[in-house]
Design a protein around this motif. Sequence first.
Motif, PDB file in Angstrom:
ATOM      1  N   VAL A  28       0.838  -1.195   0.000  1.00  0.00           N
ATOM      2  CA  VAL A  28       0.000   0.000   0.000  1.00  0.00           C
ATOM      3  C   VAL A  28       0.868   1.238   0.000  1.00  0.00           C
ATOM      4  O   VAL A  28       1.982   1.235   0.524  1.00  0.00           O
ATOM      5  CB  VAL A  28      -0.949   0.045   1.226  1.00  0.00           C
ATOM      6  N   ARG A  29       0.330   2.266  -0.580  1.00  0.00           N
ATOM      7  CA  ARG A  29       0.927   3.587  -0.456  1.00  0.00           C
ATOM      8  C   ARG A  29       0.528   4.105   0.921  1.00  0.00           C
ATOM      9  O   ARG A  29      -0.527   3.748   1.446  1.00  0.00           O
ATOM     10  CB  ARG A  29       0.360   4.508  -1.531  1.00  0.00           C
ATOM     11  N   HIS A  30       1.352   4.961   1.504  1.00  0.00           N
ATOM     12  CA  HIS A  30       0.977   5.559   2.789  1.00  0.00           C
ATOM     13  C   HIS A  30      -0.382   6.250   2.649  1.00  0.00           C
ATOM     14  O   HIS A  30      -0.784   6.663   1.565  1.00  0.00           O
ATOM     15  CB  HIS A  30       2.028   6.576   3.258  1.00  0.00           C
ATOM     16  N   ALA A  31      -1.074   6.386   3.752  1.00  0.00           N
ATOM     17  CA  ALA A  31      -2.379   7.043   3.757  1.00  0.00           C
ATOM     18  C   ALA A  31      -2.202   8.562   3.653  1.00  0.00           C
ATOM     19  O   ALA A  31      -1.074   9.067   3.581  1.00  0.00           O
ATOM     20  CB  ALA A  31      -3.128   6.662   5.034  1.00  0.00           C
ATOM     21  N   GLU A  32      -3.314   9.266   3.629  1.00  0.00           N
ATOM     22  CA  GLU A  32      -3.314  10.716   3.428  1.00  0.00           C
ATOM     23  C   GLU A  32      -2.393  11.429   4.421  1.00  0.00           C
ATOM     24  O   GLU A  32      -2.451  11.196   5.619  1.00  0.00           O
ATOM     25  CB  GLU A  32      -4.741  11.277   3.563  1.00  0.00           C
ATOM     26  N   GLN A  48      -5.185   8.597   9.197  1.00  0.00           N
ATOM     27  CA  GLN A  48      -5.198   7.693  10.353  1.00  0.00           C
ATOM     28  C   GLN A  48      -6.377   6.734  10.266  1.00  0.00           C
ATOM     29  O   GLN A  48      -6.256   5.555  10.605  1.00  0.00           O
ATOM     30  CB  GLN A  48      -5.240   8.502  11.643  1.00  0.00           C
ATOM     31  N   ALA A  49      -7.527   7.242   9.788  1.00  0.00           N
ATOM     32  CA  ALA A  49      -8.706   6.378   9.622  1.00  0.00           C
ATOM     33  C   ALA A  49      -8.433   5.317   8.554  1.00  0.00           C
ATOM     34  O   ALA A  49      -8.822   4.156   8.697  1.00  0.00           O
ATOM     35  CB  ALA A  49      -9.930   7.210   9.261  1.00  0.00           C
ATOM     36  N   ARG A  50      -7.754   5.694   7.467  1.00  0.00           N
ATOM     37  CA  ARG A  50      -7.429   4.717   6.420  1.00  0.00           C
ATOM     38  C   ARG A  50      -6.443   3.668   6.959  1.00  0.00           C
ATOM     39  O   ARG A  50      -6.581   2.480   6.680  1.00  0.00           O
ATOM     40  CB  ARG A  50      -6.840   5.392   5.177  1.00  0.00           C
ATOM     41  N   ALA A  51      -5.462   4.099   7.737  1.00  0.00           N
ATOM     42  CA  ALA A  51      -4.509   3.152   8.327  1.00  0.00           C
ATOM     43  C   ALA A  51      -5.240   2.150   9.221  1.00  0.00           C
ATOM     44  O   ALA A  51      -4.932   0.948   9.205  1.00  0.00           O
ATOM     45  CB  ALA A  51      -3.437   3.899   9.110  1.00  0.00           C
ATOM     46  N   ALA A  52      -6.224   2.633   9.980  1.00  0.00           N
ATOM     47  CA  ALA A  52      -7.027   1.737  10.824  1.00  0.00           C
ATOM     48  C   ALA A  52      -7.843   0.778   9.952  1.00  0.00           C
ATOM     49  O   ALA A  52      -7.981  -0.405  10.275  1.00  0.00           O
ATOM     50  CB  ALA A  52      -7.937   2.555  11.738  1.00  0.00           C
ATOM     51  N   SER A 161      -8.959   0.125  -0.575  1.00  0.00           N
ATOM     52  CA  SER A 161      -9.356   0.464   0.786  1.00  0.00           C
ATOM     53  C   SER A 161     -10.446   1.521   0.716  1.00  0.00           C
ATOM     54  O   SER A 161     -10.731   2.074  -0.350  1.00  0.00           O
ATOM     55  CB  SER A 161      -8.153   0.973   1.584  1.00  0.00           C
ATOM     56  N   GLU A 162     -11.047   1.779   1.848  1.00  0.00           N
ATOM     57  CA  GLU A 162     -12.101   2.795   1.937  1.00  0.00           C
ATOM     58  C   GLU A 162     -11.592   3.993   2.723  1.00  0.00           C
ATOM     59  O   GLU A 162     -10.800   3.833   3.631  1.00  0.00           O
ATOM     60  CB  GLU A 162     -13.346   2.196   2.614  1.00  0.00           C
ATOM     61  N   PRO A 163     -12.016   5.202   2.397  1.00  0.00           N
ATOM     62  CA  PRO A 163     -12.885   5.510   1.254  1.00  0.00           C
ATOM     63  C   PRO A 163     -12.092   5.488  -0.049  1.00  0.00           C
ATOM     64  O   PRO A 163     -10.888   5.669  -0.055  1.00  0.00           O
ATOM     65  CB  PRO A 163     -13.367   6.916   1.575  1.00  0.00           C
TER      66      PRO A 163
END
Length: 166
Positions: A28-32, A48-52, A161-163
Amino acid sequence: MLRIFALLIVALIAVTPAALADATIYLVRHAEKASDGTRDPNLTDEGQARAAWIAEFLADKGVTKIYSTDYKRTRQTAAPAAEHAGVEISLYDPRALEAFAEQLKKETGVILVTGHSNTTPELVGHLVGEPLGELTEDQYDRIYIVTISAGGTASYRLTYSEPRTP
């Protein structure tokens, strides 16, 4: 006769594609990330929400190893999955992707790798022998799943992943 039939069923189950895989690698690419003007920003609340979400997605996959580049955003993306799996995050050098791909090809188990918009698709390409294009700056939802068989054959599929992002 019943015993032979039972043994045959067990043998067929043991030869499923998952059983033939030496490694399954989730990349995965790092989240926002925050736009704070630095080269090493933290994740945003959305990140952080995407990582979770990624940690929850991987929760039942049996993650045995996690790799990240040495940036806050990639380590923070991997951290929830590492905590859930009870494994430490190992660092890799994004400037040495070919060597890292060769290392990954020799590993077994379920592995998470967090990287960047340019390095993640490039690493997948090194693993499967097929070049992929870079991600755009606003694409954070791609999850590349690379399966490496016991014979060394690698293939990948893509999920999200979401969103979802553009």
